[in-house]
Design a protein around this motif. Structure first.
Motif, PDB file in Angstrom:
ATOM      1  N   ARG A 125       0.831  -1.185   0.000  1.00  0.00           N
ATOM      2  CA  ARG A 125       0.000   0.000   0.000  1.00  0.00           C
ATOM      3  C   ARG A 125       0.877   1.250   0.000  1.00  0.00           C
ATOM      4  N   ARG A 126       0.267   2.312  -0.422  1.00  0.00           N
ATOM      5  CA  ARG A 126       0.951   3.592  -0.367  1.00  0.00           C
ATOM      6  C   ARG A 126       1.174   3.960   1.092  1.00  0.00           C
ATOM      7  N   ARG A 127       2.421   4.192   1.441  1.00  0.00           N
ATOM      8  CA  ARG A 127       2.742   4.509   2.820  1.00  0.00           C
ATOM      9  C   ARG A 127       2.467   5.992   3.093  1.00  0.00           C
TER      10      ARG A 127
ATOM     11  N   ARG B 110       0.654   8.767   6.434  1.00  0.00           N
ATOM     12  CA  ARG B 110      -0.186   8.832   7.622  1.00  0.00           C
ATOM     13  C   ARG B 110      -1.580   8.311   7.313  1.00  0.00           C
ATOM     14  N   GLN B 111      -2.008   7.329   8.101  1.00  0.00           N
ATOM     15  CA  GLN B 111      -3.332   6.752   7.925  1.00  0.00           C
ATOM     16  C   GLN B 111      -4.369   7.580   8.691  1.00  0.00           C
ATOM     17  N   SER B 112      -5.580   7.616   8.160  1.00  0.00           N
ATOM     18  CA  SER B 112      -6.651   8.304   8.879  1.00  0.00           C
ATOM     19  C   SER B 112      -7.003   7.503  10.131  1.00  0.00           C
ATOM     20  N   LEU B 113      -7.271   8.216  11.196  1.00  0.00           N
ATOM     21  CA  LEU B 113      -7.554   7.563  12.473  1.00  0.00           C
ATOM     22  C   LEU B 113      -8.950   6.953  12.451  1.00  0.00           C
ATOM     23  N   PRO B 114      -9.137   5.787  13.086  1.00  0.00           N
ATOM     24  CA  PRO B 114     -10.436   5.103  13.049  1.00  0.00           C
ATOM     25  C   PRO B 114     -11.562   5.971  13.602  1.00  0.00           C
TER      26      PRO B 114
ATOM     27  N   SER C 245      -2.927  -3.218   9.600  1.00  0.00           N
ATOM     28  CA  SER C 245      -3.094  -3.246   8.149  1.00  0.00           C
ATOM     29  C   SER C 245      -1.760  -3.190   7.459  1.00  0.00           C
TER      30      SER C 245
END
Length: 513
Positions: free
Chosen positions: A92-94, A96-100, A513
């Motif tokens: 996957r594109r690395r 910052r992931q959005s927070l749940p 993930s």
């Protein structure tokens, strides 16, 4: 006179015989050198090198004579997993992931001060017209609390007699200190997250509660006793499966009568799709007694390695052995430096088998069986003929000769997986289920006794079954430990991990993930 300066014989026939003898000695020495280089290379790779068995795909393309027809009629080339038939990893594109969204939010509103709100042009007060939100992930440490059971006493107001008191509800450990939530946390931390009890002792002390590791160890033993009837139901369900995957791994066992630890064994037994449990057993040594006792009533397919302890179990028609292609592949992979051409040819043939498994992994069992019969069986027939031919030309004691002999000795069992779509090409499902023990023994170093090994096997079974189902082991154990003291024995199946997870689908384990 030295041996080098000794005169050579004048007789031509003697010289020829001398040359033959020296040539034989040189061949034997070369074979010995290859074996030693092979052993040293394996030791160095195990000690310092990576464990991956990946190959350069270009080397496998050297054997185009066997794979040209297949590649010509197949779809465009795509990355194929090289080892043990595991699915290719999708990157996957690395960033910052959005927070749940389910996490609670604490809203902190930052406003301008009164002087900062003045407009620099007209001097009027600037009014808010929107907002900019940025999020930060924060942590609140887990907390302990004390649950008080207050039992009111009653007596007759007239005669001051006949005192009565409310009964205390049954507890996981009668007259014990821990509640079901604390027990579930300690079990999950050790057997699901590989956290030894002495580290949990320090964590609890940091929260202001002093509990010795001996106390925690006693809790684990009592919890295992409470869960043992449910563990027995899981064993019966696994035995009723059509297919069982099994493997074993070592664990050091502390013995006060010996100067060092001795070696015990954890065994894993995994049921099929209708019985999706991961059951562990402990034995004090690796003999056939453990598998024979556990599989005494089993009828079906047994997917296992080449351990001779399974031979008597699979001697009759009731239990059919399914051999592991990952072990065969590993043998050829290890001799790719001493016999690169033939070893890579064998790896290329095995890769074709795994490519078929990758293509039909998501299909129903009936379709998977049909594809194996159509595509894999001809490849296996050609591979078997190739093994027979090479066995007559390769030295039996060479690394390649031993790899060929290993495959030929199990050849009937290596073809069994093509008969049923529910079978696997290898035993990696069982091998992956033993990672918990492999990681755990690096942390807790040893089990304290054979009883401790049986306790660990029981608790590992529940943590492993929850992991296989994708359920949260803490949520499951907390509720089961609370309900089990009063739950009817005839309805224990309601508390099995699969039944509980079906009733609590929101208790899915949050995986990275």
């Amino acid at each position: 006179m030295s041996e080098v300066d000794a005169p050579l014989p004048d007789d031509l026939a003697t010289c020829h015989e001398l040359i033959r003898q020296q040539a034989a000695t040189i061949r034997e020495a070369q074979r010995r050198i290859e074996q030693l280089e092979h052993q040293v290379g394996q030791l160095l790779r195990r000690q310092y090198g990576p464990r991956s068995e990946r190959l350069n795909p270009d080397q496998l393309r050297l054997f185009a004579d066997d794979t040209a027809e297949e590649d010509a009629g197949s779809q465009p080339a795509e990355p194929v997993p090289e080892e043990r038939g595991t699915p290719a990893r999708t990157w996957r594109r690395r960033g910052r992931q959005s927070l749940p969204e389910h996490l609670p939010r604490e809203r902190i509103v930052l406003e301008l001060s009164e002087p900062e709100r003045d407009c620099p042009d007209c001097g009027r007060i600037r009014m808010p017209f929107g907002e900019e939100v940025s999020e930060q992930l924060e942590f609140v440490p887990a907390s302990l609390f004390v649950r008080q059971f207050v039992r009111l006493k009653y007596a007759c107001g007239s005669c001051q007699e006949h005192v009565a008191i409310a009964a205390k509800p049954p507890q996981p450990i009668e007259k014990g200190l821990p509640g079901p939530g604390l027990l579930a946390q300690v079990i999950t931390s050790k057997y699901g997250e590989h956290l030894p009890l002495y580290r949990q002792e320090d964590i609890l002390a940091r929260h202001g509660v002093t509990l010795s590791r001996a106390t925690l160890c006693g809790w684990m033993a009592r919890a295992a006793e409470l869960l043992r009837p449910l563990y027995a139901v899981m064993i019966e369900r696994v035995r009723a499966s059509k297919v069982i995957w099994t493997d074993d791994t070592t664990v050091p066992v502390w013995d006060p009568t010996l100067p060092a630890t001795r070696t015990g064994r954890f065994w894993v037994y995994l049921g099929g799709a209708r019985n999706p449990f991961c059951v562990y057993d402990f034995t004090h040594r690796r003999t056939r007694d453990g598998p024979e006792r556990f599989l005494s009533d089993f009828r079906g397919y047994l997917q296992a390695d080449a351990f001779t302890g399974y031979d008597r179990i699979c001697a009759g028609p009731d239990v059919i052995r399914v051999a592991c292609w990952a072990h065969v592949r590993r043998k050829f992979y290890e001799c790719r430096t001493t016999a690169p051409i033939l070893a890579h040819e064998a790896l290329a043939r095995i890769r074709r088998l795994y490519r078929i498994e990758t293509d039909c992994r998501e299909m129903p069992a009936e379709e998977r069986q049909a594809i194996r019969q159509r595509d894999a069986v001809p490849i296996l027939a050609a591979f078997g003929a190739w093994l027979d031919e090479q066995s007559r030309q390769v030295l039996p004691k060479s690394p390649l000769g031993q790899a060929i002999a290993y495959a030929r000795n199990q050849w009937p069992d290596l073809q069994t997986y093509t008969r049923d779509g529910e079978l696997s090409i290898d035993n990696n499902l069982a091998e992956r289920s033993l990672r918990a023990q492999a990681i755990g023994r690096k942390n807790y170093l040893f089990v304290g006794s054979d009883r401790g090994g049986r306790t660990a096997a029981t608790l590992y079974s529940f943590a492993g079954s929850c992991k296989r189902l994708g359920a949260d082991p803490f949520a499951y154990l907390r509720e089961v430990l609370e309900r089990l003291p009063t739950h009817p024995a005839a309805r224990l199946a309601e508390l099995l991990p699969d039944a509980w997870f079906a009733a609590h689908p929101d208790a899915r384990r949050k995986a990275a993930s």
